[in-house]
Motif scaffolding. Structure first.
Motif, PDB file in Angstrom:
ATOM      1  N   LEU A 153      -8.604   0.042  13.980  1.00  0.00           N
ATOM      2  CA  LEU A 153      -8.447   1.455  13.590  1.00  0.00           C
ATOM      3  C   LEU A 153      -9.152   1.744  12.273  1.00  0.00           C
ATOM      4  O   LEU A 153      -9.820   2.774  12.129  1.00  0.00           O
ATOM      5  CB  LEU A 153      -6.962   1.817  13.464  1.00  0.00           C
ATOM      6  CG  LEU A 153      -6.194   2.098  14.752  1.00  0.00           C
ATOM      7  CD1 LEU A 153      -4.744   2.438  14.434  1.00  0.00           C
ATOM      8  CD2 LEU A 153      -6.827   3.261  15.523  1.00  0.00           C
ATOM      9  N   VAL A 154      -9.013   0.841  11.304  1.00  0.00           N
ATOM     10  CA  VAL A 154      -9.653   1.060   9.998  1.00  0.00           C
ATOM     11  C   VAL A 154     -11.170   1.047  10.173  1.00  0.00           C
ATOM     12  O   VAL A 154     -11.879   1.940   9.683  1.00  0.00           O
ATOM     13  CB  VAL A 154      -9.220  -0.015   8.976  1.00  0.00           C
ATOM     14  CG1 VAL A 154     -10.000   0.125   7.671  1.00  0.00           C
ATOM     15  CG2 VAL A 154      -7.718   0.067   8.712  1.00  0.00           C
TER      16      VAL A 154
ATOM     17  N   ALA B  65       4.991  -5.874   9.957  1.00  0.00           N
ATOM     18  CA  ALA B  65       4.873  -4.780  10.933  1.00  0.00           C
ATOM     19  C   ALA B  65       4.854  -3.437  10.214  1.00  0.00           C
ATOM     20  O   ALA B  65       4.085  -2.531  10.562  1.00  0.00           O
ATOM     21  CB  ALA B  65       6.018  -4.849  11.943  1.00  0.00           C
ATOM     22  N   SER B  66       5.685  -3.309   9.188  1.00  0.00           N
ATOM     23  CA  SER B  66       5.748  -2.056   8.448  1.00  0.00           C
ATOM     24  C   SER B  66       4.441  -1.813   7.670  1.00  0.00           C
ATOM     25  O   SER B  66       3.908  -0.691   7.654  1.00  0.00           O
ATOM     26  CB  SER B  66       6.975  -2.093   7.535  1.00  0.00           C
ATOM     27  OG  SER B  66       6.837  -1.214   6.476  1.00  0.00           O
ATOM     28  N   ASP B  67       3.880  -2.867   7.060  1.00  0.00           N
ATOM     29  CA  ASP B  67       2.593  -2.704   6.361  1.00  0.00           C
ATOM     30  C   ASP B  67       1.484  -2.323   7.347  1.00  0.00           C
ATOM     31  O   ASP B  67       0.651  -1.469   7.040  1.00  0.00           O
ATOM     32  CB  ASP B  67       2.209  -4.002   5.621  1.00  0.00           C
ATOM     33  CG  ASP B  67       2.954  -4.147   4.289  1.00  0.00           C
ATOM     34  OD1 ASP B  67       2.896  -3.203   3.490  1.00  0.00           O
ATOM     35  OD2 ASP B  67       3.593  -5.191   4.064  1.00  0.00           O
TER      36      ASP B  67
ATOM     37  N   ILE C  53      -0.946   0.956   7.441  1.00  0.00           N
ATOM     38  CA  ILE C  53      -2.415   0.862   7.465  1.00  0.00           C
ATOM     39  C   ILE C  53      -2.957   1.771   8.567  1.00  0.00           C
ATOM     40  O   ILE C  53      -3.949   2.487   8.366  1.00  0.00           O
ATOM     41  CB  ILE C  53      -2.863  -0.612   7.658  1.00  0.00           C
ATOM     42  CG1 ILE C  53      -2.588  -1.410   6.371  1.00  0.00           C
ATOM     43  CG2 ILE C  53      -4.340  -0.688   8.049  1.00  0.00           C
ATOM     44  CD1 ILE C  53      -2.826  -2.913   6.482  1.00  0.00           C
ATOM     45  N   GLY C  54      -2.306   1.775   9.719  1.00  0.00           N
ATOM     46  CA  GLY C  54      -2.714   2.674  10.801  1.00  0.00           C
ATOM     47  C   GLY C  54      -2.647   4.138  10.378  1.00  0.00           C
ATOM     48  O   GLY C  54      -3.559   4.924  10.665  1.00  0.00           O
TER      49      GLY C  54
ATOM     50  N   ASP D 124      -3.939  -2.532  -0.826  1.00  0.00           N
ATOM     51  CA  ASP D 124      -2.594  -2.823  -1.353  1.00  0.00           C
ATOM     52  C   ASP D 124      -1.679  -3.395  -0.270  1.00  0.00           C
ATOM     53  O   ASP D 124      -0.881  -4.293  -0.534  1.00  0.00           O
ATOM     54  CB  ASP D 124      -1.927  -1.539  -1.884  1.00  0.00           C
ATOM     55  CG  ASP D 124      -2.502  -1.107  -3.221  1.00  0.00           C
ATOM     56  OD1 ASP D 124      -3.208  -1.908  -3.860  1.00  0.00           O
ATOM     57  OD2 ASP D 124      -2.240   0.043  -3.619  1.00  0.00           O
ATOM     58  N   HIS D 125      -1.797  -2.826   0.942  1.00  0.00           N
ATOM     59  CA  HIS D 125      -0.949  -3.350   2.029  1.00  0.00           C
ATOM     60  C   HIS D 125      -1.362  -4.770   2.397  1.00  0.00           C
ATOM     61  O   HIS D 125      -0.497  -5.603   2.716  1.00  0.00           O
ATOM     62  CB  HIS D 125      -0.989  -2.419   3.243  1.00  0.00           C
ATOM     63  CG  HIS D 125      -0.233  -1.153   3.010  1.00  0.00           C
ATOM     64  ND1 HIS D 125       1.131  -1.131   2.832  1.00  0.00           N
ATOM     65  CD2 HIS D 125      -0.643   0.131   2.885  1.00  0.00           C
ATOM     66  CE1 HIS D 125       1.532   0.117   2.625  1.00  0.00           C
ATOM     67  NE2 HIS D 125       0.468   0.908   2.652  1.00  0.00           N
ATOM     68  N   ALA D 126      -2.669  -5.073   2.334  1.00  0.00           N
ATOM     69  CA  ALA D 126      -3.115  -6.461   2.563  1.00  0.00           C
ATOM     70  C   ALA D 126      -2.486  -7.372   1.499  1.00  0.00           C
ATOM     71  O   ALA D 126      -2.039  -8.491   1.802  1.00  0.00           O
ATOM     72  CB  ALA D 126      -4.634  -6.555   2.533  1.00  0.00           C
ATOM     73  N   THR D 127      -2.417  -6.876   0.265  1.00  0.00           N
ATOM     74  CA  THR D 127      -1.787  -7.640  -0.820  1.00  0.00           C
ATOM     75  C   THR D 127      -0.293  -7.843  -0.550  1.00  0.00           C
ATOM     76  O   THR D 127       0.242  -8.930  -0.778  1.00  0.00           O
ATOM     77  CB  THR D 127      -1.992  -6.904  -2.166  1.00  0.00           C
ATOM     78  OG1 THR D 127      -3.363  -6.524  -2.255  1.00  0.00           O
ATOM     79  CG2 THR D 127      -1.648  -7.787  -3.340  1.00  0.00           C
TER      80      THR D 127
END
Lengths: 238, 238
Positions: A30-31, A91-93, A97-98, A200-203
């Motif tokens: 998606l990204v 799952a929440s991160d 991201i989506g 940030d979510h990857a972090t």
């Protein structure tokens, strides 16, 4: 505990891990597709991203429900409990991201027909490549439980933040150069902010991988530093 | 189950509820003070917001740990399980509201000494008042388990989104009027986006209250609609 129960339990844990892997692949795609649609101002592709994001939301809700049922019914301890908590967090991160990819896609639709210049895109594209590489690496580190790889992702977030801060300045400068750039560059700024948040979510996921493997919270201060919120560009009349 | 165990369990549930109430009060205060510091460009107050946000993060982490321990050790069922899941979700929304308040405060520091005009602030202040009212109402609805009040909050999120979309246009227009407005108005745009997201988190909490009381997910499509991502303002040369 009978063997049947144990193997059913393992199956439940594996099922959650499989869903996370599926969500991870979907979030990466998606990204990638959203940023591609921004670079080409391709509104059809952008619309497809908006539609596909719904599938990620459904998967996240399912993951969360399953994780809660495992905690409630199996009373997992130590490593197993960490696995389940980690799955919920990741799952929440990924779901967020989506959402960020979807928001980029929505802006592509807004920008249709707006005045633009290819030179605006370079910085955003570069940031997006780095964020995607971070996302890919952190998902690998989760799949292989590679705490060192997770740590490298965590450390590298600084680079994305520094890039964003310099892009923020650059885009403000384009806006000051010519008021026809304002609408386009404002949307690009928000897209860049979304990409920075994907980093940030990857972090966050890197921190979760560290927690699941070691049982410890990453003790160092987080390197992340988005300085754009403390960045100002003064307008100088020529 | 012995009475001792039951009362210890109730105590654990009450302890989590107390922490949520404490976090709610703190989140409201942070938003209120952050927006106040933006209206007056008061950097000392802004710095205090940034420091106080850390306390909210600590409380959230504690809430999450306690909720997980309750699920693992007590295997709560039905209503009790929903209570614990709800507490986790609300704590996470409140923590993110704190982050958004902190981000507004950081921008106040960036704006120190920048060219500004009071007329830019009106829309942001109005949006902030509405978001704060939503946050207060939804926390009340959680405290009293008032599903109707939660539903009203959920419906009203549309108003904040509409306000944000119109503010987005207005700020782009100021930027086109005079390039000296660009830096200030860009930061204000991001502040407005943060306030809009605070409203989204209030809406999330409303959905959680609905779920905890009824056991059902709110079935209607969410009214929220941030149209700014599909909003463009064309520059017209005078």
């Amino acid at each position: 505990m009978s063997e049947h129960i144990v193997s059913k339990y393992d199956e439940e844990l594996n099922d959650v891990a499989r869903r996370i892997a599926e969500m991870g692949g979907m979030a990466e795609r998606l990204v990638d597709v959203a940023v591609g649609s921004l670079m080409r101002l391709d509104t059809d592709t952008a619309r497809a991203v908006i539609a596909d994001d719904k599938k990620l939301d459904v998967l996240q809700r399912e993951c969360e429900e399953r994780a809660i049922m495992i905690i409630a019914r199996r009373q997992p301890m130590a490593m197993d409990l960490r696995e389940v908590i980690a799955a919920q967090r990741i799952a929440s991160d990924l779901e967020r991201i989506g959402d960020l990819a979807k928001n980029i896609a929505k802006r592509v639709i807004a920008l249709d027909g707006q005045f633009q210049s290819k030179r605006f895109n370079t910085g955003v594209e570069h940031m997006a490549q780095l964020s995607l590489a971070q996302l890919k690496d952190v998902l690998d580190s989760y799949a292989t439980r590679d705490v060192e790889q997770a740590y490298q992702v965590w450390k590298r977030d600084e680079e994305i933040d520094a890039m964003y801060t310099s892009l923020f300045r650059e885009l403000l400068t384009y806006m000051m150069e010519d008021p026809r750039n304002i609408t386009f560059c404002t949307h690009l700024l928000f897209c860049a902010k979304n990409i920075e948040r994907i980093g940030d979510h990857a972090t966050n996921i890197a921190e979760t991988v560290h927690y699941v493997v070691t049982g410890q919270v990453l003790a160092e201060d987080r390197p992340k530093q988005d300085d754009s919120s403390t960045t100002a560009v003064a307008y100088e009349q020529n």
